[in-house]
Design an enzyme around this catalytic site. Sequence first.
Site, PDB file in Angstrom:
ATOM      1  N   ILE A   1       0.833  -1.195   0.000  1.00 35.70           N
ATOM      2  CA  ILE A   1       0.000   0.000   0.000  1.00 35.70           C
ATOM      3  C   ILE A   1       0.870   1.248   0.000  1.00 35.70           C
ATOM      4  CG2 ILE A   1      -1.683   1.336   1.335  1.00 35.70           C
ATOM      5  CD1 ILE A   1      -2.893  -1.319   2.257  1.00 35.70           C
TER       6      ILE A   1
ATOM      7  N   ASP B   1      11.398   4.345  12.335  1.00 37.05           N
ATOM      8  CA  ASP B   1      10.489   3.422  13.017  1.00 37.05           C
ATOM      9  C   ASP B   1       9.430   4.264  13.717  1.00 37.05           C
ATOM     10  OD1 ASP B   1       9.164   1.578  14.565  1.00 37.05           O
ATOM     11  OD2 ASP B   1      10.956   0.740  15.501  1.00 37.05           O
TER      12      ASP B   1
ATOM     13  N   TYR C   1      -4.181  -5.786  17.214  1.00 41.30           N
ATOM     14  CA  TYR C   1      -4.173  -4.964  15.998  1.00 41.30           C
ATOM     15  C   TYR C   1      -5.538  -4.311  15.807  1.00 41.30           C
ATOM     16  CZ  TYR C   1      -4.420  -4.316  10.853  1.00 41.30           C
ATOM     17  OH  TYR C   1      -4.612  -3.830   9.589  1.00 41.30           O
TER      18      TYR C   1
ATOM     19  N   LYS D   1      -6.564  -0.367  15.720  1.00 45.12           N
ATOM     20  CA  LYS D   1      -7.228   0.242  14.573  1.00 45.12           C
ATOM     21  C   LYS D   1      -8.559   0.871  14.984  1.00 45.12           C
ATOM     22  CE  LYS D   1      -4.236  -0.762  11.295  1.00 45.12           C
ATOM     23  NZ  LYS D   1      -3.466   0.288  10.591  1.00 45.12           N
TER      24      LYS D   1
END
Length: 257
Positions: free
Chosen positions: A14, A57, A148, A152
Site C-alpha cells: 500500500i 520506526d 491490531y 485500529k
Amino acid sequence: MSRVVLVTGAGGGIGRALCKRFLEAGDAVIALDRNAASVESLAAEFGAARLTAIVADVSSQESVINAVGQGVAAHGPVDVAVANAGGALGTTLAHTDAAAWRRDVELNLNGTYYTIEAVRAAMIERKRGAIVLIGSVNGLTSLGHPAYSAAKAGLVSYTKALAMEFGPHGIRANIVCPGTVKTPAWRARVAQHPKIFEELSKWYPLGDVAEPEDIADAVYFLASPQARVITGVALPVDAGLMAGNRLMANELTLDPY
C-alpha cells in the site's frame, strides 16, 4: 497542484502505491519505512528528485521527529500526512501475550499518534493540512488479530478527535479502512494456499478484494480539494464487506441474493 506528502510504511504494498499515486500527481513525497532495504528500493524505483526515502520506526517518537525533520529540510512543510505504517502479530487472544499486545498497539496506534504529532504544529501554524490514517475493517468489527484490531478501532476515535479539534485550523482528518488487500504481505499464505483470494472473495459482495492502488486512490481523494468538506469520516474500502454478510443473509431468508 504540488504538495509535500508524508507517507509512513512506504516500503509495503500500500505504501508504494501511495507514493506512486502522489508522485504521478506532481507532489513531493517524504517516504518513511523502518526497513532499510525497502527505503533503498523506493529511492531506486522513484528517484530522488521528488521523493526522499528515510529509515524511520514510527513506534519511536524520536525516530519519527528526526525523519520528518529531514524530509521537511528537503521539500518544505508537510501538506498531507498519510499514516500508513502498521502490522499485526497476535492472531487470537489465546495467542497474544502482553509483549505482542504492546507491540501491536505501539506500532498501529501510538505510531500513528507520533506521526501526526510530528506535523501537527506546522499544519496549525499554516492553517491548512490533510491527514489520512490507514485503519482497517478489523477496527470496525471482530475479524481476528485482537490487539491490531483494538489499535485500529482506537484510530477511528483518534480521527474524529483530530477532525473536531483541528477543523477550526483548516485541517481535515479522515481514515480509510481497507478489507483484504493483495499486498506482498500475503505471499507466504498464497504460496501455501494458492486459491486463498478466491476463497476469501465469497465474503465480499463485489466478489473481489482490493489492490493497493484502490487504497491509494481513496486516500488521494480524501487528501484532495475535492474532499474539502469531508472530515472525521471512516471510509471502508472493502468491496462491500462492511455492508453486510450475504452468506448469513441467505441462510436467514432462505432466498439467495
